[in-house]
Design a protein around this motif. Structure first.
Motif, mmCIF file in Angstrom:
data_model
loop_
_atom_site.group_PDB
_atom_site.id
_atom_site.type_symbol
_atom_site.label_atom_id
_atom_site.label_comp_id
_atom_site.label_asym_id
_atom_site.label_seq_id
_atom_site.Cartn_x
_atom_site.Cartn_y
_atom_site.Cartn_z
ATOM 1 N N TRP A 118 29.537 10.929 25.698
ATOM 2 C CA TRP A 118 28.611 9.858 25.321
ATOM 3 C C TRP A 118 28.206 9.044 26.540
ATOM 4 N N THR A 119 29.177 8.773 27.405
ATOM 5 C CA THR A 119 28.873 8.035 28.632
ATOM 6 C C THR A 119 27.922 8.832 29.510
ATOM 7 N N LEU A 120 28.173 10.125 29.644
ATOM 8 C CA LEU A 120 27.307 11.013 30.417
ATOM 9 C C LEU A 120 25.882 10.978 29.866
ATOM 10 N N ALA A 121 25.747 11.089 28.552
ATOM 11 C CA ALA A 121 24.413 11.113 27.937
ATOM 12 C C ALA A 121 23.672 9.805 28.200
ATOM 13 N N VAL A 122 24.337 8.696 27.999
ATOM 14 C CA VAL A 122 23.702 7.392 28.214
ATOM 15 C C VAL A 122 23.327 7.218 29.681
ATOM 16 N N ALA A 123 24.236 7.587 30.576
ATOM 17 C CA ALA A 123 23.985 7.416 32.015
ATOM 18 C C ALA A 123 22.860 8.318 32.507
ATOM 19 N N GLU A 124 22.874 9.585 32.110
ATOM 20 C CA GLU A 124 21.846 10.508 32.577
ATOM 21 C C GLU A 124 20.475 10.155 32.002
ATOM 22 N N ILE A 125 20.428 9.872 30.711
ATOM 23 C CA ILE A 125 19.148 9.511 30.100
ATOM 24 C C ILE A 125 18.680 8.158 30.614
ATOM 25 N N GLY A 126 19.599 7.203 30.698
ATOM 26 C CA GLY A 126 19.240 5.866 31.177
ATOM 27 C C GLY A 126 18.767 5.864 32.614
ATOM 28 N N GLY A 127 19.515 6.511 33.501
ATOM 29 C CA GLY A 127 19.137 6.548 34.917
ATOM 30 C C GLY A 127 17.824 7.270 35.131
ATOM 31 N N THR A 128 17.647 8.378 34.443
ATOM 32 C CA THR A 128 16.391 9.112 34.554
ATOM 33 C C THR A 128 15.247 8.283 33.971
ATOM 34 N N GLY A 129 15.520 7.603 32.881
ATOM 35 C CA GLY A 129 14.508 6.738 32.282
ATOM 36 C C GLY A 129 14.058 5.644 33.230
ATOM 37 N N VAL A 130 14.993 5.049 33.957
ATOM 38 C CA VAL A 130 14.646 4.023 34.946
ATOM 39 C C VAL A 130 13.697 4.615 35.988
ATOM 40 N N LEU A 131 14.010 5.812 36.474
ATOM 41 C CA LEU A 131 13.165 6.428 37.498
ATOM 42 C C LEU A 131 11.796 6.820 36.948
ATOM 43 N N VAL A 132 11.739 7.276 35.717
ATOM 44 C CA VAL A 132 10.434 7.620 35.120
ATOM 45 C C VAL A 132 9.591 6.356 34.941
ATOM 46 N N VAL A 133 10.204 5.295 34.447
ATOM 47 C CA VAL A 133 9.458 4.035 34.285
ATOM 48 C C VAL A 133 9.019 3.524 35.644
ATOM 49 N N GLY A 134 9.895 3.625 36.634
ATOM 50 C CA GLY A 134 9.524 3.213 37.989
ATOM 51 C C GLY A 134 8.345 4.011 38.521
ATOM 52 N N PHE A 135 8.334 5.297 38.214
ATOM 53 C CA PHE A 135 7.218 6.140 38.623
ATOM 54 C C PHE A 135 5.912 5.665 37.972
ATOM 55 N N VAL A 136 5.986 5.389 36.665
ATOM 56 C CA VAL A 136 4.802 4.924 35.935
ATOM 57 C C VAL A 136 4.322 3.588 36.531
ATOM 58 N N VAL A 137 5.249 2.700 36.816
ATOM 59 C CA VAL A 137 4.899 1.407 37.409
ATOM 60 C C VAL A 137 4.225 1.601 38.768
ATOM 61 N N GLY A 138 4.689 2.599 39.514
ATOM 62 C CA GLY A 138 4.169 2.849 40.847
ATOM 63 C C GLY A 138 2.871 3.620 40.899
ATOM 64 N N MET A 139 2.382 4.079 39.751
ATOM 65 C CA MET A 139 1.144 4.878 39.724
ATOM 66 C C MET A 139 -0.078 4.031 40.035
#
Length: 139
Positions: A118-139
């Motif tokens: 569960w920790t792995l799932a939250v961390a991987e999805i959460g961390g990747t989500g931060v980077l995807v949102v950051g990418f969208v913000v940076g577009m």
């Protein structure tokens, strides 16, 4: 254009995980070559395949970090959290492959297996989500 520190670190980790995957491929081949069934232990096979996939996933994280509109520190932390769990998963697969103790780690899980997952799932999805949102913000 020079890469940011976040992208450089993640790119380096991607390359190191790829090298690790290639070394795991040698272990897999050795087991296949010496097995009566011509198969490696399932978790040696899983470790090899997971490392290959995680190396390229880490490369995607590096690209997302490079083009993120978030600060370098945010991107680096998010990417490192995800990569930490990639590495932890590979290590756990290697342990099962080395010990040959199971072909399904959830059949008789050790204490903490489900909490770790569960920790792995939250961390991987959460961390990747931060980077995807950051990418969208940076577009």
């Amino acid at each position: 254009m020079t890469l940011g520190l976040d992208a450089k670190v993640l790119l380096l980790l991607s390359g190191l995980i790829l090298l690790w995957a290639l070394a795991l491929g040698v272990w897999k081949f050795q087991q296949m070559a010496t097995s009566a069934t011509a198969l490696a232990h399932p978790y040696v096979d899983i470790a090899h395949r997971a490392a290959l996939m995680y190396s390229f996933a880490t490369l995607v994280l590096a690209a997302l970090a490079e083009f993120s509109g978030f600060p370098t520190a945010v991107n680096l932390i998010a990417g490192l959290v995800v990569t930490f769990f990639f590495v932890a998963a590979i290590v756990s697969y290697m342990v099962h492959g080395f010990l040959k103790d199971t072909d399904n780690q959830f059949e008789n899980p050790v204490h903490g297996t489900h909490a770790f997952m569960w920790t792995l799932a939250v961390a991987e999805i959460g961390g990747t989500g931060v980077l995807v949102v950051g990418f969208v913000v940076g577009m």
